[in-house]
Design an enzyme around this catalytic site. Structure first.
Site, PDB file in Angstrom:
ATOM      1  N   HIS A   1      -5.676   3.622  -2.077  1.00 51.55           N
ATOM      2  CA  HIS A   1      -7.022   3.975  -1.616  1.00 51.55           C
ATOM      3  C   HIS A   1      -7.314   5.395  -2.088  1.00 51.55           C
ATOM      4  O   HIS A   1      -6.718   6.347  -1.593  1.00 51.55           O
ATOM      5  CB  HIS A   1      -7.056   3.876  -0.079  1.00 51.55           C
ATOM      6  CG  HIS A   1      -8.408   4.118   0.514  1.00 51.55           C
ATOM      7  ND1 HIS A   1      -8.670   3.943   1.853  1.00 51.55           N
ATOM      8  CD2 HIS A   1      -9.586   4.504  -0.041  1.00 51.55           C
ATOM      9  CE1 HIS A   1      -9.946   4.217   2.090  1.00 51.55           C
ATOM     10  NE2 HIS A   1     -10.507   4.576   0.956  1.00 51.55           N
TER      11      HIS A   1
ATOM     12  N   ARG B   1      -7.254  12.837   0.415  1.00 55.62           N
ATOM     13  CA  ARG B   1      -6.222  13.308   1.357  1.00 55.62           C
ATOM     14  C   ARG B   1      -4.823  12.818   0.994  1.00 55.62           C
ATOM     15  O   ARG B   1      -3.851  13.438   1.360  1.00 55.62           O
ATOM     16  CB  ARG B   1      -6.563  12.912   2.787  1.00 55.62           C
ATOM     17  CG  ARG B   1      -6.493  11.427   3.050  1.00 55.62           C
ATOM     18  CD  ARG B   1      -6.660  11.114   4.501  1.00 55.62           C
ATOM     19  NE  ARG B   1      -8.024  11.363   4.962  1.00 55.62           N
ATOM     20  CZ  ARG B   1      -8.533  10.822   6.070  1.00 55.62           C
ATOM     21  NH1 ARG B   1      -7.778  10.047   6.820  1.00 55.62           N
ATOM     22  NH2 ARG B   1      -9.766  11.073   6.436  1.00 55.62           N
TER      23      ARG B   1
ATOM     24  N   ASN C   1       0.852  -1.192   0.000  1.00 58.75           N
ATOM     25  CA  ASN C   1       0.000   0.000   0.000  1.00 58.75           C
ATOM     26  C   ASN C   1       0.892   1.249   0.000  1.00 58.75           C
ATOM     27  O   ASN C   1       1.697   1.440   0.913  1.00 58.75           O
ATOM     28  CB  ASN C   1      -0.894  -0.038   1.249  1.00 58.75           C
ATOM     29  CG  ASN C   1      -1.862   1.121   1.302  1.00 58.75           C
ATOM     30  OD1 ASN C   1      -1.493   2.256   1.017  1.00 58.75           O
ATOM     31  ND2 ASN C   1      -3.086   0.859   1.675  1.00 58.75           N
TER      32      ASN C   1
ATOM     33  N   GLU D   1     -11.198  -9.390   2.540  1.00 56.88           N
ATOM     34  CA  GLU D   1      -9.942  -9.081   3.224  1.00 56.88           C
ATOM     35  C   GLU D   1     -10.286  -8.970   4.700  1.00 56.88           C
ATOM     36  O   GLU D   1     -11.046  -8.078   5.111  1.00 56.88           O
ATOM     37  CB  GLU D   1      -9.341  -7.772   2.698  1.00 56.88           C
ATOM     38  CG  GLU D   1      -8.062  -7.398   3.438  1.00 56.88           C
ATOM     39  CD  GLU D   1      -7.364  -6.169   2.852  1.00 56.88           C
ATOM     40  OE1 GLU D   1      -7.553  -5.865   1.649  1.00 56.88           O
ATOM     41  OE2 GLU D   1      -6.639  -5.507   3.612  1.00 56.88           O
TER      42      GLU D   1
ATOM     43  N   GLU E   1      -8.605   0.313  -3.376  1.00 57.87           N
ATOM     44  CA  GLU E   1      -9.497   0.396  -2.220  1.00 57.87           C
ATOM     45  C   GLU E   1     -10.445   1.564  -2.418  1.00 57.87           C
ATOM     46  O   GLU E   1     -10.009   2.662  -2.796  1.00 57.87           O
ATOM     47  CB  GLU E   1      -8.678   0.632  -0.951  1.00 57.87           C
ATOM     48  CG  GLU E   1      -7.903  -0.575  -0.502  1.00 57.87           C
ATOM     49  CD  GLU E   1      -7.134  -0.286   0.766  1.00 57.87           C
ATOM     50  OE1 GLU E   1      -7.312   0.784   1.385  1.00 57.87           O
ATOM     51  OE2 GLU E   1      -6.318  -1.125   1.139  1.00 57.87           O
TER      52      GLU E   1
ATOM     53  N   HIS F   1      -4.041  -4.719   7.394  1.00 52.68           N
ATOM     54  CA  HIS F   1      -4.195  -3.579   8.296  1.00 52.68           C
ATOM     55  C   HIS F   1      -3.378  -3.765   9.569  1.00 52.68           C
ATOM     56  O   HIS F   1      -3.567  -4.731  10.296  1.00 52.68           O
ATOM     57  CB  HIS F   1      -5.649  -3.287   8.675  1.00 52.68           C
ATOM     58  CG  HIS F   1      -5.865  -1.818   8.894  1.00 52.68           C
ATOM     59  ND1 HIS F   1      -5.461  -1.181  10.036  1.00 52.68           N
ATOM     60  CD2 HIS F   1      -6.376  -0.849   8.084  1.00 52.68           C
ATOM     61  CE1 HIS F   1      -5.725   0.106   9.939  1.00 52.68           C
ATOM     62  NE2 HIS F   1      -6.277   0.343   8.757  1.00 52.68           N
TER      63      HIS F   1
ATOM     64  N   ARG G   1      -9.423   8.053  -1.603  1.00 53.13           N
ATOM     65  CA  ARG G   1     -10.463   8.461  -0.652  1.00 53.13           C
ATOM     66  C   ARG G   1     -11.286   9.589  -1.237  1.00 53.13           C
ATOM     67  O   ARG G   1     -10.812  10.372  -2.068  1.00 53.13           O
ATOM     68  CB  ARG G   1      -9.816   8.920   0.658  1.00 53.13           C
ATOM     69  CG  ARG G   1      -9.120   7.804   1.419  1.00 53.13           C
ATOM     70  CD  ARG G   1      -8.617   8.296   2.750  1.00 53.13           C
ATOM     71  NE  ARG G   1      -9.693   8.390   3.709  1.00 53.13           N
ATOM     72  CZ  ARG G   1      -9.894   7.511   4.702  1.00 53.13           C
ATOM     73  NH1 ARG G   1      -9.073   6.495   4.879  1.00 53.13           N
ATOM     74  NH2 ARG G   1     -10.897   7.663   5.525  1.00 53.13           N
TER      75      ARG G   1
ATOM     76  N   THR H   1      -8.564   3.583   7.860  1.00 54.44           N
ATOM     77  CA  THR H   1      -9.799   2.798   7.849  1.00 54.44           C
ATOM     78  C   THR H   1     -10.003   2.121   9.205  1.00 54.44           C
ATOM     79  O   THR H   1      -9.152   1.355   9.654  1.00 54.44           O
ATOM     80  CB  THR H   1      -9.713   1.721   6.751  1.00 54.44           C
ATOM     81  OG1 THR H   1      -9.173   2.329   5.584  1.00 54.44           O
ATOM     82  CG2 THR H   1     -11.077   1.142   6.453  1.00 54.44           C
TER      83      THR H   1
ATOM     84  N   HIS I   1       0.823   6.098   1.883  1.00 52.13           N
ATOM     85  CA  HIS I   1       1.584   6.943   2.806  1.00 52.13           C
ATOM     86  C   HIS I   1       2.647   7.770   2.091  1.00 52.13           C
ATOM     87  O   HIS I   1       3.068   8.806   2.591  1.00 52.13           O
ATOM     88  CB  HIS I   1       2.198   6.090   3.917  1.00 52.13           C
ATOM     89  CG  HIS I   1       1.144   5.324   4.651  1.00 52.13           C
ATOM     90  ND1 HIS I   1       0.281   5.926   5.534  1.00 52.13           N
ATOM     91  CD2 HIS I   1       0.760   4.030   4.573  1.00 52.13           C
ATOM     92  CE1 HIS I   1      -0.580   5.018   5.983  1.00 52.13           C
ATOM     93  NE2 HIS I   1      -0.306   3.861   5.414  1.00 52.13           N
TER      94      HIS I   1
HETATM   95  N1  PXP Z   1      -6.009  -3.083   3.860  1.00 53.14           N
HETATM   96  C1  PXP Z   1      -6.944  -2.124   3.902  1.00 53.14           C
HETATM   97  C2  PXP Z   1      -8.328  -2.451   3.468  1.00 53.14           C
HETATM   98  C3  PXP Z   1      -6.637  -0.801   4.312  1.00 53.14           C
HETATM   99  O1  PXP Z   1      -7.577   0.134   4.342  1.00 53.14           O
HETATM  100  C4  PXP Z   1      -5.293  -0.524   4.655  1.00 53.14           C
HETATM  101  C5  PXP Z   1      -4.906   0.871   5.024  1.00 53.14           C
HETATM  102  O2  PXP Z   1      -5.109   1.735   3.972  1.00 53.14           O
HETATM  103  C6  PXP Z   1      -4.342  -1.557   4.595  1.00 53.14           C
HETATM  104  C7  PXP Z   1      -4.734  -2.842   4.216  1.00 53.14           C
HETATM  105  C8  PXP Z   1      -2.921  -1.333   4.961  1.00 53.14           C
HETATM  106  O3  PXP Z   1      -2.842  -1.051   6.303  1.00 53.14           O
HETATM  107  P1  PXP Z   1      -1.464  -0.583   6.942  1.00 53.14           P
HETATM  108  O4  PXP Z   1      -1.108   0.727   6.316  1.00 53.14           O
HETATM  109  O5  PXP Z   1      -1.769  -0.466   8.392  1.00 53.14           O
HETATM  110  O6  PXP Z   1      -0.462  -1.642   6.637  1.00 53.14           O
END
Ligand code: PXP
Length: 307
Positions: free
Chosen positions: A112, A118, A76, A220, A139, A260, A114, A170, A79
């Protein structure tokens, strides 16, 4: 008869002129060829057909250590975009991050988009959809504006997540059983475009059953409660819950994804749960990347200042 200008040159210059003439001809032919290739590509001709296929989402690799399959890693990159948006500038570019993640062995890239934009922007999604070699896991909230974008960029997989404007990330899984009709309409649109659909849910049997009834491809399971557990005993309980509900997911015939809050410290027990297809991890990988790259980044700036 027109005199050949070459013949009017003194002998010692004639061979040089001939060489130049050939060089110019070759250059002109090369440029013409390149222009015609470019035009063919724009028209979607044979060169476009040679383009790298967009979806090469791998199936799980066989794990050499056990008789099981290794989970795939979806990285992901939200960030990276968060840091960029802090200054509304062009760096760091999540597209660049995606290329590096691919080079590092990522099996998929998760983003994602959003509603409040953001971090990831529409431009990021469009550029990524053009250049990613691995599949994009998109996402998204169950919202028409975002569904339209998904149907346009055609990610490999869309993961429907709950979204609240005030949340930092999330929180909790999607309440599938509580809003089936709304989710169903969104799924139908995505499926019409052959986008595989996953639902981000808590490890809860009622939610898994509701997801299976909606005919999605995957769920998921939210690993946040496991990742954020305050003590070892709670963490073990949450791990047991993930293991138990994983079986339920597989029995329902769904692909099992998880994610997550997974980190370098807590990922191993989750990765070893039987049947996990894909883990989606963001924050911990990007945090680690900042740390392992910082020393070199400072050294290179210092070299520039001292040059
Ligand atoms: N899976 C989903 C559905 C998420 O919303 C997120 C965060 O955007 C992640 C995985 C990844 O989470 P993390 O950044 O905590 O590894």
């Amino acid at each position: 008869m027109v005199a050949n200008p070459m013949n009017t040159l003194p002998k010692q210059f004639q061979s040089r002129r001939t060489g130049l003439f050939f060089f110019e001809t070759i250059l002109a032919t090369g440029v013409t060829l390149l222009v015609s290739l470019y035009k063919t590509r724009k028209k979607g001709g044979p060169i476009a057909d040679l383009a790298v296929p967009r979806y090469t989402f791998p199936s799980n690799h066989q794990n050499p250590r056990q008789d099981t399959l290794m989970p795939l890693l979806g990285v992901n990159i939200d960030h990276v975009a968060t840091v960029r948006q802090a200054r509304r500038t062009y760096e760091p570019d999540p597209v660049h991050a995606a290329v590096l993640a691919e080079q590092g062995g990522a099996d998929g890239i998760t983003v994602h988009l959003r509603e409040d934009r953001r971090h990831i922007q529409d431009r990021d999604i469009r550029v990524l959809s053009e250049m990613l070699r691995v599949g994009m896991n998109f996402e998204m909230a169950v919202e028409q504006e975002i569904t339209d974008i998904a149907c346009e960029v055609l990610p490999k997989q869309a993961t429907l997540v709950p979204e609240k404007r005030e949340e930092v990330t999330t929180e909790g899984g999607l309440d599938v059983s509580g809003q089936k009709e709304r989710i169903h309409q969104c799924i139908e649109q995505l499926k019409e475009k052959q986008i595989s659909v996953s639902l981000f849910i808590d490890p809860d049997e009622e939610q898994i059953t509701a997801s299976a009834e909606l005919g999605v491809d995957a769920v998921e399971l939210h690993t946040g409660a496991y990742a954020d557990a305050a003590d070892d005993a709670t963490q073990q309980q949450e791990l047991a819950r993930l293991i138990q509900t994983s079986k339920y997911v597989l029995d329902a015939g769904l692909t099992l994804n998880m994610g997550h809050g997974l980190t370098y410290r807590n990922v191993t027990p989750v990765a070893q749960i039987a049947g996990v297809h894909e883990l989606n991890i963001g924050h911990s990988i990007i945090s680690h990347a900042v740390m392992v790259g910082l020393e070199r980044a400072v050294r290179e700036m210092k070299q520039l200042i001292n040059a």
